[in-house]
Each structure stands twice: as C-alpha cells, then as structure tokens.
Motif scaffolding. Structure first.
Motif, PDB file in Angstrom:
ATOM      1  N   ALA A 104      -6.186   2.555 -90.920  1.00  0.00           N
ATOM      2  CA  ALA A 104      -5.895   1.709 -89.760  1.00  0.00           C
ATOM      3  C   ALA A 104      -4.427   1.296 -89.709  1.00  0.00           C
ATOM      4  CB  ALA A 104      -6.786   0.469 -89.776  1.00  0.00           C
ATOM      5  N   TYR A 105      -3.832   1.041 -90.868  1.00  0.00           N
ATOM      6  CA  TYR A 105      -2.467   0.515 -90.899  1.00  0.00           C
ATOM      7  C   TYR A 105      -1.415   1.515 -91.380  1.00  0.00           C
ATOM      8  CZ  TYR A 105      -4.655  -3.946 -89.912  1.00  0.00           C
ATOM      9  OH  TYR A 105      -5.360  -4.955 -89.297  1.00  0.00           O
ATOM     10  N   GLY A 106      -1.831   2.705 -91.805  1.00  0.00           N
ATOM     11  CA  GLY A 106      -0.879   3.729 -92.233  1.00  0.00           C
ATOM     12  C   GLY A 106      -0.351   4.517 -91.047  1.00  0.00           C
ATOM     13  N   ASN A 107       0.635   5.368 -91.303  1.00  0.00           N
ATOM     14  CA  ASN A 107       1.153   6.244 -90.246  1.00  0.00           C
ATOM     15  C   ASN A 107       1.716   7.518 -90.870  1.00  0.00           C
ATOM     16  OD1 ASN A 107       3.902   5.755 -91.100  1.00  0.00           O
ATOM     17  ND2 ASN A 107       3.890   3.848 -89.907  1.00  0.00           N
ATOM     18  N   ALA A 108       2.236   8.411 -90.019  1.00  0.00           N
ATOM     19  CA  ALA A 108       2.738   9.704 -90.520  1.00  0.00           C
ATOM     20  C   ALA A 108       4.174   9.610 -91.011  1.00  0.00           C
ATOM     21  CB  ALA A 108       2.632  10.760 -89.426  1.00  0.00           C
ATOM     22  N   GLY A 109       4.774   8.417 -90.875  1.00  0.00           N
ATOM     23  CA  GLY A 109       6.166   8.237 -91.282  1.00  0.00           C
ATOM     24  C   GLY A 109       6.298   7.559 -92.628  1.00  0.00           C
ATOM     25  N   GLU A 110       6.947   6.370 -92.623  1.00  0.00           N
ATOM     26  CA  GLU A 110       7.216   5.683 -93.892  1.00  0.00           C
ATOM     27  C   GLU A 110       5.960   5.146 -94.578  1.00  0.00           C
ATOM     28  OE1 GLU A 110       7.447   2.627 -90.619  1.00  0.00           O
ATOM     29  OE2 GLU A 110       8.138   4.693 -90.924  1.00  0.00           O
ATOM     30  N   LEU A 111       4.870   5.021 -93.836  1.00  0.00           N
ATOM     31  CA  LEU A 111       3.606   4.550 -94.432  1.00  0.00           C
ATOM     32  C   LEU A 111       2.611   5.694 -94.653  1.00  0.00           C
ATOM     33  CD1 LEU A 111       3.089   1.203 -92.439  1.00  0.00           C
ATOM     34  CD2 LEU A 111       4.095   1.512 -94.710  1.00  0.00           C
ATOM     35  N   SER A 112       3.122   6.924 -94.713  1.00  0.00           N
ATOM     36  CA  SER A 112       2.227   8.082 -94.892  1.00  0.00           C
ATOM     37  C   SER A 112       1.511   8.045 -96.237  1.00  0.00           C
ATOM     38  CB  SER A 112       3.011   9.395 -94.761  1.00  0.00           C
ATOM     39  OG  SER A 112       4.025   9.465 -95.740  1.00  0.00           O
ATOM     40  N   PHE A 113       2.122   7.335 -97.228  1.00  0.00           N
ATOM     41  CA  PHE A 113       1.466   7.228 -98.538  1.00  0.00           C
ATOM     42  C   PHE A 113       0.112   6.533 -98.416  1.00  0.00           C
ATOM     43  CE2 PHE A 113       3.648   3.193 -98.153  1.00  0.00           C
ATOM     44  CZ  PHE A 113       2.793   2.268 -98.754  1.00  0.00           C
ATOM     45  N   MET A 114      -0.021   5.626 -97.440  1.00  0.00           N
ATOM     46  CA  MET A 114      -1.305   4.933 -97.234  1.00  0.00           C
ATOM     47  C   MET A 114      -2.375   5.919 -96.778  1.00  0.00           C
ATOM     48  SD  MET A 114       0.128   1.462 -95.396  1.00  0.00           S
ATOM     49  CE  MET A 114      -1.475   0.664 -95.206  1.00  0.00           C
ATOM     50  N   ILE A 115      -1.995   6.836 -95.912  1.00  0.00           N
ATOM     51  CA  ILE A 115      -2.931   7.864 -95.434  1.00  0.00           C
ATOM     52  C   ILE A 115      -3.367   8.751 -96.596  1.00  0.00           C
ATOM     53  CG2 ILE A 115      -3.242   9.809 -93.849  1.00  0.00           C
ATOM     54  CD1 ILE A 115      -2.827   7.210 -92.340  1.00  0.00           C
ATOM     55  N   LEU A 116      -2.409   9.176 -97.417  1.00  0.00           N
ATOM     56  CA  LEU A 116      -2.709  10.075 -98.539  1.00  0.00           C
ATOM     57  C   LEU A 116      -3.598   9.391 -99.573  1.00  0.00           C
ATOM     58  CD1 LEU A 116       0.766  11.810 -99.038  1.00  0.00           C
ATOM     59  CD2 LEU A 116      -1.254  12.712 -97.866  1.00  0.00           C
ATOM     60  N   ALA A 159     -20.092   6.515 -84.361  1.00  0.00           N
ATOM     61  CA  ALA A 159     -18.685   6.946 -84.383  1.00  0.00           C
ATOM     62  C   ALA A 159     -18.255   7.475 -83.017  1.00  0.00           C
ATOM     63  CB  ALA A 159     -18.479   8.019 -85.457  1.00  0.00           C
ATOM     64  N   GLY A 160     -19.118   8.246 -82.367  1.00  0.00           N
ATOM     65  CA  GLY A 160     -18.814   8.780 -81.035  1.00  0.00           C
ATOM     66  C   GLY A 160     -18.678   7.675 -80.003  1.00  0.00           C
ATOM     67  N   TRP A 161     -19.575   6.686 -80.085  1.00  0.00           N
ATOM     68  CA  TRP A 161     -19.565   5.563 -79.140  1.00  0.00           C
ATOM     69  C   TRP A 161     -18.306   4.716 -79.319  1.00  0.00           C
ATOM     70  CZ3 TRP A 161     -20.467   0.135 -80.149  1.00  0.00           C
ATOM     71  CH2 TRP A 161     -20.554  -0.628 -78.985  1.00  0.00           C
ATOM     72  N   ILE A 162     -17.941   4.429 -80.569  1.00  0.00           N
ATOM     73  CA  ILE A 162     -16.741   3.630 -80.856  1.00  0.00           C
ATOM     74  C   ILE A 162     -15.483   4.366 -80.384  1.00  0.00           C
ATOM     75  CG2 ILE A 162     -15.273   2.722 -82.728  1.00  0.00           C
ATOM     76  CD1 ILE A 162     -17.784   1.038 -82.221  1.00  0.00           C
ATOM     77  N   THR A 163     -15.421   5.677 -80.637  1.00  0.00           N
ATOM     78  CA  THR A 163     -14.252   6.472 -80.230  1.00  0.00           C
ATOM     79  C   THR A 163     -14.087   6.464 -78.714  1.00  0.00           C
ATOM     80  OG1 THR A 163     -14.590   7.902 -82.153  1.00  0.00           O
ATOM     81  CG2 THR A 163     -13.098   8.712 -80.469  1.00  0.00           C
ATOM     82  N   ALA A 216      -7.182   7.817 -78.339  1.00  0.00           N
ATOM     83  CA  ALA A 216      -8.006   6.876 -79.097  1.00  0.00           C
ATOM     84  C   ALA A 216      -7.148   5.753 -79.680  1.00  0.00           C
ATOM     85  CB  ALA A 216      -8.734   7.601 -80.219  1.00  0.00           C
ATOM     86  N   ASP A 217      -7.720   4.540 -79.723  1.00  0.00           N
ATOM     87  CA  ASP A 217      -7.082   3.419 -80.422  1.00  0.00           C
ATOM     88  C   ASP A 217      -7.506   3.522 -81.890  1.00  0.00           C
ATOM     89  OD1 ASP A 217      -6.275   1.054 -81.529  1.00  0.00           O
ATOM     90  OD2 ASP A 217      -7.208  -0.261 -80.046  1.00  0.00           O
ATOM     91  N   TRP A 218      -6.720   4.287 -82.670  1.00  0.00           N
ATOM     92  CA  TRP A 218      -7.135   4.624 -84.029  1.00  0.00           C
ATOM     93  C   TRP A 218      -7.291   3.410 -84.927  1.00  0.00           C
ATOM     94  CZ3 TRP A 218      -9.538   8.847 -84.501  1.00  0.00           C
ATOM     95  CH2 TRP A 218      -9.167   9.975 -83.771  1.00  0.00           C
ATOM     96  N   LYS A 219      -6.503   2.373 -84.646  1.00  0.00           N
ATOM     97  CA  LYS A 219      -6.611   1.168 -85.481  1.00  0.00           C
ATOM     98  C   LYS A 219      -8.028   0.591 -85.410  1.00  0.00           C
ATOM     99  CE  LYS A 219      -4.245  -3.210 -86.374  1.00  0.00           C
ATOM    100  NZ  LYS A 219      -3.166  -4.123 -85.919  1.00  0.00           N
ATOM    101  N   MET A 220      -8.559   0.463 -84.206  1.00  0.00           N
ATOM    102  CA  MET A 220      -9.920  -0.073 -84.039  1.00  0.00           C
ATOM    103  C   MET A 220     -10.971   0.918 -84.523  1.00  0.00           C
ATOM    104  SD  MET A 220      -9.751  -3.110 -83.125  1.00  0.00           S
ATOM    105  CE  MET A 220     -11.533  -3.312 -82.922  1.00  0.00           C
ATOM    106  N   VAL A 221     -10.716   2.214 -84.304  1.00  0.00           N
ATOM    107  CA  VAL A 221     -11.668   3.247 -84.739  1.00  0.00           C
ATOM    108  C   VAL A 221     -11.882   3.191 -86.253  1.00  0.00           C
ATOM    109  CG1 VAL A 221     -11.954   5.759 -85.014  1.00  0.00           C
ATOM    110  CG2 VAL A 221     -11.313   4.823 -82.801  1.00  0.00           C
TER     111      VAL A 221
END
Length: 413
Positions: free
Chosen positions: A297-309, A362-366, A376-381
């Motif tokens: 929810a709070y990571g990203n593909a940039g400087e916070l990509s470590f959170m995703i990994l 999951a489909g309904w929330i998305t 999609a609002d990925w943070k809420m998803v």
C-alpha cells in the motif's frame, strides 16, 4: 528409488509447475491489458482455480483411483490442457476466453494430486524423499517467471502495449504438450481402488473429517483457514497488475522472489514448530499477510521499491507458516483413520470455498476503488486485505488456546 525414476519424477514436477507459473502469475495483467476485463470479470476467471479444486476430488476419486493408471490420466489431462492453452492464446474476448480457462482448470487441478501419487508410489520413505522431488516444482515455477521477464521480456511496458503477454499461454501449452507425452514414460502407478469397490462421495470430499470440528480449537483453525484465503486471493489476482501498473521492471521475474522465499522458509518450519509451537508459528504467518499488504500500500517503484520487494519476499512466511503448518496440525489432529479425509477437507475449504470467496471480494474491491480514469486505487486495494488479515490474526490469537504440543497430539493418536 533408482536414479532413472528420480530424474523422471523431477522432470515431471518441474514441468507441472512450470506450466502453472507460465501463465497464472501474469493472468491478471493479461486480462486487464489484452482483454480489458473488469474486476468482477477478472475475479470470475481466477475463481476457475477454485472450481477446479472443488471438481478435482471427483476426477481423482471416481476415475483415477479406480480405473486407470495415474501416469496415463496425467498424460491425457495435459494433452487436453495443451489444446485448451492454444485456444486461450488465440482468444480476443473475455466471453470467449472464460469457457476455455474454466475447462483448463477443471483438468489441471487434478494433476496436482496425480503427480504426488506417481511420486509417492516410487518412494520407500516419502517423508525424506518427497521434498527432494517437490523442490523441482518450485524451481519450475521460478524458471517460468525468469524466462518471461528476462528472456522474452513479455512483461515490459512496450510488450504489454503490443499484447505480447498472450505468448505466455503458448509457452504453457508447449510445456503441457511435452509433459503430456512425457507422462506415458513415467513409472507405472496402478489404480488404488478395485474397480468393483464402492466409493462414497463423503470419502472423496473428506466429509468423515467433519467429526474433527467438534474440537473447538480445530473448528477455530478451520474457519480461520477459510478467512485467511480472502487476503490470499488478493495477492494472486492483483499483485502482477499492481507491479506492472506502478512501473516495476520485470514484474514476473520479481514475483519469483516469493517462490525462492517459499522454498527457504519451508526448511525453517520444523525449527519454528519445535521452538515456538503451532499457535505462534501460524500467527506469524497470519501477521505476515497484513504486513506484506501494508508494504504494498505504501511502497512504490522508485525510492520505496524495497518495500515492494520485502512484501514479495514475505510470501514464504505468509504461505508456509500458515498453510504448511496447518497441514501438519490437521495431520496430527486427525490420527491415522481420518488423515486423508482431513487433508481433503482442508483443501476443499481453502482452495475451494475460501479462495472462491476471496476472488469475488478482491474483484469487487478492485472495481469499487477505481478513479475517474479507470485506474485502480492500489492503496485501498491493499489496505483492505491487510485489515482482513489483521482481524483474522486477532480472532485466532484470542480464541485458539490449544496448549498441547503438536508432538504430544501425534503420540496420543
């Protein structure tokens, strides 16, 4: 087991999971980019896995265990699967695609039990030998992801725009054809049940194990296992589209980190069981689901990509510490008489009922959390399944109080 059979079983296991990993990981992104599917349509496609899991026991119990050698049925199912994969590869509309994927999953899910049957039939000591064969399945899944991201690069933004992700079905189809033909060379695995012997539906579905639900703690675990499948479904359905949409490079290859983690944490389960017991081990697994989705929810593909990994790498704890621990717990509670029935019931409850509910949610929330531009609002998803996992964690922590050690339970039976 001789070396020839060990090599054959390892190749079988590699191809079995290479096939699944070739298309299932990227399915959500394919449905979005190639077929413009809505969240509910995507949920319906992913739910075919659950319908396959529900139908699988009937195929195994009524056909495989009674009339034909397991390796021959495995061959036929994968040859049919190869033909269906080609149809999925050529499909250009969700209404055309859905019947093929439903048919495919009804044929594929029984093969998961069949490869185990063929393997166990060759083993004198399955507890020691099986993991050395099964690990090749995990390697096959990882190999598929790495090939998609780093060899063919079908998941790059340019390739996604060109619709190249459909090639994953062609790759899976070729592997399915190879395994279908190869299966006929596997060690003979004759039927387990005499053709004239009656097989009860209750036996096939593991309904005899419902008696275990009289035990309050097992009933709590059983309900928790169904509920935790709701956040699990979010990962299968949304993780790859999420990584692709936020711009993570080589998303399919990155998701293979989850399988590497799964293989490593599998080795740690005996240590955790011995040191901390079942309840603490399974609670760590539940909490990991909540933490991973917070990271998403709070990571990203940039400087916070470590959170995703880190979130992807938590897959080993999420999956192994809950599901594998749960299988061991179920085995110890069931005793010799209901072992198979209990495992069948848990599989039906989780991969069947639990995941079916999970994919729908999951489909309904998305669909619900979409912006004006349709994104999609990925943070809420991710925050919603994180909250669901946390609620299941708290319920289990407060209500499950089986103080006996698993080892003591096993000895008592």
């Amino acid at each position: 087991m001789n070396t020839t059979n060990r090599v054959k079983l390892s190749i079988m296991m590699f191809l079995e999971f290479f096939i699944w990993g070739s298309w299932f990981v990227t399915l959500g992104t394919f449905l979005d980019k190639n077929l413009s599917a809505s969240g509910s349509e995507t949920a319906a496609v992913f739910s075919t896995q659950s319908w396959g899991a529900i139908v699988a026991p009937f195929i195994i119990g009524l056909i495989a265990d009674r009339f034909f050698n397991a390796e021959k049925i495995l061959g036929v199912l994968h040859l049919l699967g190869a033909a269906l994969m080609y149809q999925m590869y050529t499909a250009t509309d969700i209404s055309v695609f859905y019947p093929y994927v439903l048919s495919y999953m009804i044929l594929y899910m029984p093969t998961l039990a069949l490869v185990n049957s063929v393997s166990f039939n060759q083993m004198k000591d399955p507890e020691k030998e099986f993991s050395n064969i099964r690990i090749w399945g995990t390697i096959g899944w990882i190999a598929a992801g790495l090939i998609i991201s780093y060899v063919f690069i079908w998941d790059s933004p340019e390739a996604l725009s060109a619709g190249l992700l459909k090639n994953t079905f062609l790759m899976a189809g070729i592997a399915s054809l190879a395994l279908g033909l190869f299966s006929f060379t596997l060690p003979k695995t004759p039927p387990k049940v005499a053709a004239g012997e009656k097989v009860k539906i209750g036996d096939i579905l593991g309904l005899d194990a419902l008696k275990l639900l009289k035990d309050k703690n097992f009933a709590i675990f059983f309900v928790s296992a169904i509920l935790i499948c709701i956040p699990l479904a979010f990962y299968y359905q949304n993780a790859h589209p999420f990584l692709s949409n936020i711009g993570v490079e080589g998303p399919t290859g990155k998701m293979a980190i989850g399988q590497i983690s799964e293989a490593l944490f599998l080795l740690l389960i005996p240590f955790f069981f011995k040191k901390y017991g079942f309840k603490k081990t399974i609670l760590v697994g539940m909490l990991a689901w909540s933490v991973r989705y917070l990271l998403f929810a709070y990571g990203n593909a940039g400087e916070l990509s470590f959170m995703i990994l880190i979130g992807i790498a938590l897959h080993g704890i999420c999956y192994d510490f809950f599901f594998v621990s749960g299988q061991i717990y179920t085995n110890s509670k069931a005793g010799e008489r209901y072992k198979s029935a209990a495992q069948g019931l848990i599989t039906l409850a989780t991969y069947g009922v639990g995941m079916l509910i999970g994919f729908e949610v999951a489909g309904w929330i998305t669909d619900t959390y979409k912006g004006a531009n349709g994104a999609a609002d990925w943070k809420m998803v991710w925050l919603i399944p994180s909250g669901i996992a946390l609620v299941v964690f708290l319920l289990f922590a407060l209500t499950f109080n089986d103080k006996k050690k698993i080892e003591d339970e096993a000895i008592a039976h």
